[in-house]
Design a protein around this motif. Structure first.
Motif, short mmCIF file in Angstrom:
data_model
loop_
_atom_site.label_atom_id
_atom_site.label_comp_id
_atom_site.label_asym_id
_atom_site.label_seq_id
_atom_site.Cartn_x
_atom_site.Cartn_y
_atom_site.Cartn_z
N ARG A 274 6.18 7.87 -0.16
CA ARG A 274 4.92 8.62 -0.08
C ARG A 274 4.77 9.55 -1.27
O ARG A 274 3.67 9.73 -1.81
CB ARG A 274 4.90 9.44 1.23
N GLY A 275 5.89 10.14 -1.69
CA GLY A 275 5.84 11.02 -2.84
C GLY A 275 5.39 10.30 -4.10
O GLY A 275 4.61 10.85 -4.89
N LYS A 276 5.89 9.10 -4.30
CA LYS A 276 5.48 8.33 -5.48
C LYS A 276 3.98 8.04 -5.45
O LYS A 276 3.30 8.10 -6.47
CB LYS A 276 6.28 7.04 -5.56
N ARG A 277 3.47 7.72 -4.24
CA ARG A 277 2.03 7.46 -4.13
C ARG A 277 1.21 8.72 -4.44
O ARG A 277 0.17 8.66 -5.11
CB ARG A 277 1.70 6.95 -2.72
N ASP A 278 1.71 9.85 -3.96
CA ASP A 278 1.00 11.10 -4.21
C ASP A 278 1.00 11.46 -5.70
O ASP A 278 -0.01 11.92 -6.24
CB ASP A 278 1.63 12.25 -3.41
N VAL A 279 2.15 11.26 -6.35
CA VAL A 279 2.22 11.54 -7.79
C VAL A 279 1.31 10.61 -8.57
O VAL A 279 0.61 11.03 -9.50
CB VAL A 279 3.68 11.40 -8.29
N GLU A 280 1.27 9.33 -8.14
CA GLU A 280 0.36 8.38 -8.80
C GLU A 280 -1.09 8.79 -8.59
O GLU A 280 -1.93 8.65 -9.50
CB GLU A 280 0.61 6.98 -8.25
N ALA A 281 -1.41 9.31 -7.39
CA ALA A 281 -2.78 9.76 -7.13
C ALA A 281 -3.15 10.94 -8.04
O ALA A 281 -4.27 11.00 -8.57
CB ALA A 281 -2.92 10.16 -5.67
N ILE A 282 -2.20 11.85 -8.23
CA ILE A 282 -2.45 13.00 -9.11
C ILE A 282 -2.64 12.54 -10.54
O ILE A 282 -3.57 12.97 -11.24
CB ILE A 282 -1.28 14.00 -9.01
N GLU A 283 -1.77 11.63 -11.00
CA GLU A 283 -1.88 11.15 -12.38
C GLU A 283 -3.17 10.37 -12.59
O GLU A 283 -3.82 10.49 -13.64
CB GLU A 283 -0.66 10.28 -12.71
N GLY A 284 -3.58 9.59 -11.56
CA GLY A 284 -4.84 8.86 -11.67
C GLY A 284 -6.04 9.80 -11.74
O GLY A 284 -6.96 9.61 -12.54
N ALA A 285 -6.02 10.84 -10.89
CA ALA A 285 -7.11 11.82 -10.90
C ALA A 285 -7.14 12.58 -12.22
O ALA A 285 -8.22 12.88 -12.76
CB ALA A 285 -6.95 12.79 -9.73
N TRP A 286 -5.97 12.90 -12.72
CA TRP A 286 -5.88 13.63 -14.00
C TRP A 286 -6.41 12.78 -15.14
O TRP A 286 -7.14 13.27 -16.02
CB TRP A 286 -4.42 14.03 -14.24
N ASP A 287 -6.07 11.48 -15.12
CA ASP A 287 -6.58 10.59 -16.17
C ASP A 287 -8.10 10.46 -16.10
O ASP A 287 -8.77 10.30 -17.13
CB ASP A 287 -5.94 9.21 -16.04
N ALA A 288 -8.63 10.53 -14.88
CA ALA A 288 -10.09 10.42 -14.71
C ALA A 288 -10.81 11.66 -15.21
O ALA A 288 -12.00 11.63 -15.53
CB ALA A 288 -10.44 10.15 -13.25
N GLY A 289 -10.08 12.77 -15.27
CA GLY A 289 -10.69 14.01 -15.76
C GLY A 289 -10.41 15.18 -14.84
O GLY A 289 -10.05 15.00 -13.67
N VAL A 290 -10.55 16.39 -15.36
CA VAL A 290 -10.29 17.61 -14.60
C VAL A 290 -11.56 18.45 -14.58
O VAL A 290 -12.23 18.61 -15.61
CB VAL A 290 -9.14 18.42 -15.22
N ASN B 249 -4.26 14.82 -0.14
CA ASN B 249 -4.07 15.29 -1.52
C ASN B 249 -4.80 16.61 -1.78
O ASN B 249 -5.50 16.77 -2.79
CB ASN B 249 -4.53 14.22 -2.52
N VAL B 250 -4.63 17.55 -0.85
CA VAL B 250 -5.17 18.88 -1.00
C VAL B 250 -3.98 19.86 -1.01
O VAL B 250 -3.14 19.84 -0.11
CB VAL B 250 -6.14 19.25 0.14
N TYR B 251 -3.94 20.69 -2.05
CA TYR B 251 -2.79 21.57 -2.24
C TYR B 251 -3.25 23.00 -2.52
O TYR B 251 -4.41 23.24 -2.86
CB TYR B 251 -1.93 21.10 -3.43
N ARG B 252 -2.29 23.91 -2.33
CA ARG B 252 -2.52 25.30 -2.74
C ARG B 252 -1.48 25.68 -3.75
O ARG B 252 -0.34 25.22 -3.71
CB ARG B 252 -2.44 26.24 -1.54
N CYS B 253 -1.86 26.56 -4.66
CA CYS B 253 -0.93 27.04 -5.67
C CYS B 253 -1.19 28.53 -5.91
O CYS B 253 -2.32 28.93 -6.19
CB CYS B 253 -1.09 26.27 -6.98
N VAL B 254 -0.14 29.33 -5.76
CA VAL B 254 -0.22 30.74 -6.12
C VAL B 254 0.43 30.89 -7.49
O VAL B 254 1.60 30.54 -7.67
CB VAL B 254 0.50 31.64 -5.08
N VAL B 255 -0.34 31.39 -8.45
CA VAL B 255 0.15 31.57 -9.81
C VAL B 255 0.44 33.06 -10.00
O VAL B 255 -0.47 33.89 -9.91
CB VAL B 255 -0.87 31.10 -10.85
#
Length: 736
Positions: A662-678, A615-621
């Motif tokens: 796997r995608g659903k698990r990853d999305v759930e991981a992101i949503e769980g981390a987001w709910d825990a705080g940023v 669950n490590v990503y890169r983003c170019v904005v």
């Protein structure tokens, strides 16, 4: 998937089905372009919007060129009039200058060299950068050319041999690249200098009308009244172009209307024979009679086009059609009639050349005209002040100016900005010029150089665009050069003659601004290359992530940096002090493209790095130089927009079969981390000259750059509106 493998990155679910193929490595970005609302190409404005902007532009763009009649004749005939035929000849010069430069050059040609609606020196530079690889930062990506606003409409029916040769010259020569950037900085600096001198000369020349009607009025009183008006003007900038334009436009309309009426009255009352000025032969005879003195007088004639550059520099506040409509239907006809009326008056009263404007006003309307003149002169400053704000914003995006605070002042119209820190610096400089020079004659000597320099540089860039981008027929390019270009060079030679009589001032202003821009851009490039040379390798990143000693934390971490091609070394500095990784980690790089705006739906490029379960990503904005950083444009915060885009990226790349699970698990991981705080991790590096550096480098980095950073730079949390309670800054010193 190993480095070098090819991965398809599709658009998010429900957001179109466009796909991009990229190499999945740390050095070459893969990812996706979000498409929610089509191409994102700016829709054509309705006629009601165009006409409203045309009305607004009268109050913002034309105050400067519209108030030139206050001081042109006194500047041209500063030594008096010995032959009334010279008045007709000067009128001829004025009429042809107004026609060839503001009307033909800007309205008919230069406005079309805009960058998706943005004007100014940096817009021209950006157009060149899109066609020719002249950027000094190696952050180009293949996906950038897929942005809908990026593509240039290039003609296909003209051979590219000439354009290709010039293109190769710039791409293969670092010297040529630096020259191009230097000219861009010079043009920008001159516009800022123009923004200082315009308020001074406009307001002082208007207030001098008090002395014409009341001879007992002292110069000190005129100066301090002017200062008070200028301070009020700069304080009003915080209300924004939209409100200021709606307030000022009616006043400038009244100004043009009264000038037109007085011009018609003077023309018929004094000397209609001045219409002979339409014959350009008058100009030749003028130079034959006066020789060098005629050439020197061009420094006064050129003041008729002060503010013409504002039509282009302020274009981002309005539109091409709105500027063309307001110029051709109101401004140009009014100026022609006004100067013709003044010339008719001077033919009968040559002894009044030093006070032409006020002496030519009929007594019954003198005081109403004085009041409107003072208001119009204050408004005249608005054109170049607004242009200065726009060009500062563009400079920020290209790494050529400290990141000062930029406020977007209109929710209805894009491109309308206010820069508080620059506004107050302009105010101080403008007041200093007014108090120091005191008279319009001295300010005019400085003003002419700033005006003509910017025009010459605009023509130079336009020539490059004609050849390399538009691929204009060579005969037309030559025709432009020997008419418009030659005229501007003649005017430039004239204004430089008065260099020691105040002409040095805009060059001094430009030198200061260019020094700031040079220092900032020099260190900006050095920092980027340092991070590029010391970036964390893919192997090292895998070691870090798989280290069993690292604790895992439940929150979502957003790690910000400017490095596009990899993970910056400051990340390892962070881990040495905080040996823990968040459950979801996104490395965010900000990148400015050489275009005015990047549509929101095309802003993000995502990719997964390391193993699939890390669950490590890169983003170019990606932003354009006129975009609002940190805003989605739809009322969403940057954080919300980014997380939604990341989830869309995962869904689009894990559709079907086991991958979908796997995608659903990853999305759930992101949503769980987001709910825990940023938590927002901002890498803010200090810089210092490395051991053994020369004195120039030490002064530039240790003193110049760090001084600018302490006093002008806005912090990252302010730029991206990060709440303090969610912010963690990571510091590191780079020895450059």
């Amino acid at each position: 998937m190993s480095d070098g493998d090819v991965r398809e990155a599709a658009a998010p679910e429900g957001n179109g089905d466009r796909k991009l193929q990229r190499y999945d490595s740390l050095d070459v970005e893969s990812g996706n372009v979000l498409h929610r609302h089509g191409s994102g190409v700016k829709q054509a404005a309705t006629w009601s919007v165009v006409l409203h902007l045309a009305f607004q532009s009268i109050g913002i763009v034309y105050g400067d060129i519209g108030t030139s009649p206050l001081y042109v004749m006194k500047s041209v005939f500063s030594g008096g009039i010995s032959n009334t035929e010279d008045v007709t000849a000067v009128l001829s010069l004025i009429l042809y200058t107004l026609t060839l430069l503001p009307l033909v050059k800007y309205v008919l040609i230069v406005l079309h060299a805009n960058d998706n609606g943005e004007g100014g020196t940096f817009a021209l530079y950006s157009l060149v950068c899109r066609y020719v690889k002249v950027g000094l930062i190696p952050s180009q990506q293949a996906e950038d050319r897929q942005v809908s606003n990026y593509q240039l409409q290039l003609p296909d029916d003209i051979p590219e041999k000439r354009a290709g040769w010039l293109k190769s010259v710039f791409e293969n020569s670092n010297y040529a690249k630096y020259i191009l950037l230097f000219l861009t900085m010079l043009g920008t600096s001159m516009v800022i200098g123009d923004g200082i001198l315009t308020p001074s000369i406009s307001v002082v020349s208007a207030v001098e009308g008090i002395a014409v009607a009341t001879p007992a009025m002292t110069r000190d009183v005129i100066v301090w009244i002017s200062v008070a008006i200028l301070v009020l003007l700069f304080l009003s900038q915080r209300f924004g172009t939209d409100k200021v334009g709606n307030t000022f436009a009616p006043i400038i309309c009244i100004w043009f209307s009264m000038n037109t009426g007085i011009g018609i009255y003077n023309f018929f009352k004094y000397d209609p024979a001045v219409i002979k000025a339409l014959n350009p032969l008058c100009i030749i005879q003028y130079f034959q009679r006066n020789g060098k003195d005629a050439w020197i007088s061009l420094g006064g004639v050129v003041l008729v086009i002060t503010g013409a550059e504002a039509m282009f520099a302020d274009l981002g506040h309005f539109s091409v059609k709105s500027i063309q409509i307001s110029m051709t239907t109101l401004v140009y006809p009014s100026l022609v009639i006004t100067y013709t009326g003044q010339a008719s008056f001077l033919r009968k009263h040559p002894e009044l050349a030093s006070d032409t404007f006020y002496k030519s006003i009929p007594g019954a309307v003198y005081w109403p005209m004085f009041v409107v003149a003072v208001l119009a002169a204050a408004i005249a400053s608005q054109a170049m002040i607004s242009g200065t704000f726009s060009i500062i914003q563009q400079s920020l995006a290209l790494g050529c100016f400290p990141r000062v605070k930029v406020v977007h002042t209109s929710a209805k119209f894009e491109g309308q900005v206010y820069v508080p820190g620059i506004n107050y610096l302009l105010m101080v400089a403008c007041v200093a010029v007014t108090v120091g020079f005191r008279t319009t004659e001295k300010i005019g000597n400085a003003y002419g150089i700033a005006v003509v320099f910017v025009m010459v540089l605009t023509s130079l860039f336009l020539g490059l665009i004609m050849i390399m981008v538009w691929k204009t027929n060579l005969l037309l390019v030559i025709l432009y050069a020997v008419t418009i270009g030659l005229i501007e060079l003649v005017y430039l030679s004239s204004v430089l003659y008065k260099f020691d009589q105040g002409g040095y001032l805009p060059l001094a202003f430009a030198a200061i601004v260019m020094m700031i821009m040079y220092v900032w851009n020099y260190v900006y490039c050095k920092k980027y290359y340092y991070e590029l040379d010391h970036k964390i390798t893919p192997e090292r990143l895998k070691e870090i992530i798989s280290d069993p000693n690292l604790r895992r934390m439940p929150k979502l971490a957003l790690f910000y940096s400017e490095l596009v091609q990899g993970i910056p070394p400051i990340f390892e500095q962070y881990l040495s002090n905080v040996p823990a990784l968040n459950n979801v980690l996104v490395f965010i790089s900000f990148k400015s493209l050489p275009i005015s705006k990047v549509p929101q739906e095309e802003r993000f490029l995502f990719r997964r790095i390391a193993s699939d379960d890390a669950n490590v990503y890169r983003c170019v904005v990606r932003y354009g130089y006129s975009d609002v950083h940190g805003s989605s444009g739809r009322g969403e915060s940057f954080e919300v927009t980014l997380v939604e885009g990341l989830k869309g990226y995962i869904r689009s790349n894990t559709a079907g079969g086991d991958e979908e699970g796997r995608g659903k698990r990853d999305v759930e991981a992101i949503e769980g981390a987001w709910d825990a705080g940023v938590v927002h991790l901002v890498g803010e590096s200090d810089v210092a000259a490395g051991k053994g550096s020369g004195i120039r480098k030490r002064i530039t980095i240790d003193y110049g750059y760090n001084f600018l950073k302490r006093n002008l730079k806005q912090s990252s949390n302010e730029v991206f509106d990060i709440p303090h309670e969610k912010l963690l800054k990571v510091g590191m010193t780079y020895l450059l």
